[in-house]
Design an enzyme around this catalytic site. Structure first.
Site, PDB file in Angstrom:
ATOM      1  N   GLY A  94       0.768  -1.240   0.000  1.00 50.92           N
ATOM      2  CA  GLY A  94       0.000   0.000   0.000  1.00 50.92           C
ATOM      3  C   GLY A  94       0.794   1.281   0.000  1.00 50.92           C
ATOM      4  O   GLY A  94       0.280   2.313   0.448  1.00 50.92           O
ATOM      5  N   TYR A 136     -16.139  10.912   8.796  1.00 49.86           N
ATOM      6  CA  TYR A 136     -15.403   9.673   8.518  1.00 49.86           C
ATOM      7  C   TYR A 136     -16.323   8.613   7.920  1.00 49.86           C
ATOM      8  O   TYR A 136     -15.884   7.712   7.215  1.00 49.86           O
ATOM      9  CB  TYR A 136     -14.725   9.167   9.797  1.00 49.86           C
ATOM     10  N   LYS A 143     -13.378   0.150   9.658  1.00 52.84           N
ATOM     11  CA  LYS A 143     -12.200   0.046  10.524  1.00 52.84           C
ATOM     12  C   LYS A 143     -12.536  -0.688  11.827  1.00 52.84           C
ATOM     13  O   LYS A 143     -11.689  -1.387  12.391  1.00 52.84           O
ATOM     14  CB  LYS A 143     -11.642   1.436  10.835  1.00 52.84           C
TER      15      LYS A 143
END
Length: 259
Positions: free
Chosen positions: A17, A160, A167
């Site tokens: 990533g 968010y 998450k």
């Protein structure tokens, strides 16, 4: 006195990533390299390679392209990384998160089932898939898996949105993977940095305001640096954290402690 040796000397690792010089994955790669690790890095595609290749060259790490949305891509990447690292993976870092932009900017209750599933596959389930692909390449004395989370996993952070539940699932995944893989002496962790000006964060609405709020409220009264996040990751991946597994480590200037 014994001569000091880099903590990750002799360790072989895959870091997924890396997007550019400001990405969390790059901060982790830099500090792991400084501490002696041999690394293979990944970026998303040929477009990203233009920015990431000079970084990989700077630390002498091979760079592979990997889009986990493509069937078989992650398995092929892990196999190639293991080949480049003499058949052994002492650790793997999962620093991948994505959601469709229209889902990210909307309300959670308006999220489509398809968009939610895409975000979960890329940002959460790929961590489990990474573990499964790495399993044949773990040394007999164990290994470490690390992913990257955020405070939005445990509290509702304005703007968010969808990534909060994703998450939260990722942090739960860490705990279950730690339970399942512990008998193999495989440790599993999440690292939770505070707000940072990364490319991924730029997709969030009013992220500048989120960073300003973190500077104001964090006990250290500042944002953390990539080097600080990288050092914390290198600690979790190294022998100093041999007795730890299944937890989320915050690197956020103390922001998580003050609510």
């Amino acid at each position: 006195m014994p001569r000091w040796l880099p903590p990750l000397r002799g360790h072989h690792g895959l870091i997924l990533g890396v997007a550019n010089a400001h990405s969390i994955a790059w901060g982790i790669a830099q500090r792991c390299a400084i501490q002696g690790a041999r690394l293979v890095l990944t970026c998303l595609n040929a477009k990203a390679r233009a920015q990431v290749q000079p970084l990989a060259d700077a630390i002498g790490a091979p760079l592979l392209e990997c889009d986990v949305r493509e069937p078989g891509a992650l398995a092929a990447t892990v196999a190639r990384a293991a080949e480049l690292l003499e058949g052994r993976l002492d650790f793997a870092v999962h620093s991948i998160a994505w959601a469709p932009l229209q889902e990210l900017h909307g309300r959670v209750i308006d999220t489509s089932a398809e968009g939610y599933a895409q975000a979960m596959q890329v940002s959460c389930h790929s961590f489990a898939e990474l573990a499964r692909c790495c399993e044949p390449h773990w040394p007999a004395d164990g290994a470490t898996l690390l992913t990257v989370s955020y405070q939005g996993a445990v509290e509702a952070v304005p703007h968010y949105g969808l990534m909060g539940p994703v998450k939260a699932a990722l942090e739960s995944m860490v705990r279950y993977m730690a339970l399942e893989l512990g008998p193999r002496q495989v440790r599993v962790h999440a690292l939770s940095p505070g707000p940072m000006p990364t490319r991924a964060a730029s997709g969030l609405t009013d992220f500048d305001g989120l960073m300003a709020d973190a500077r104001r409220r964090a006990p250290l009264r500042r944002l953390v640096t990539l080097a600080e996040v990288g050092d914390a990751a290198a600690f979790l991946l190294g022998p100093g954290a041999a007795g730890m597994s299944g937890q989320t480590l915050y690197v956020d200037g103390g922001l998580h402690a003050v609510g």
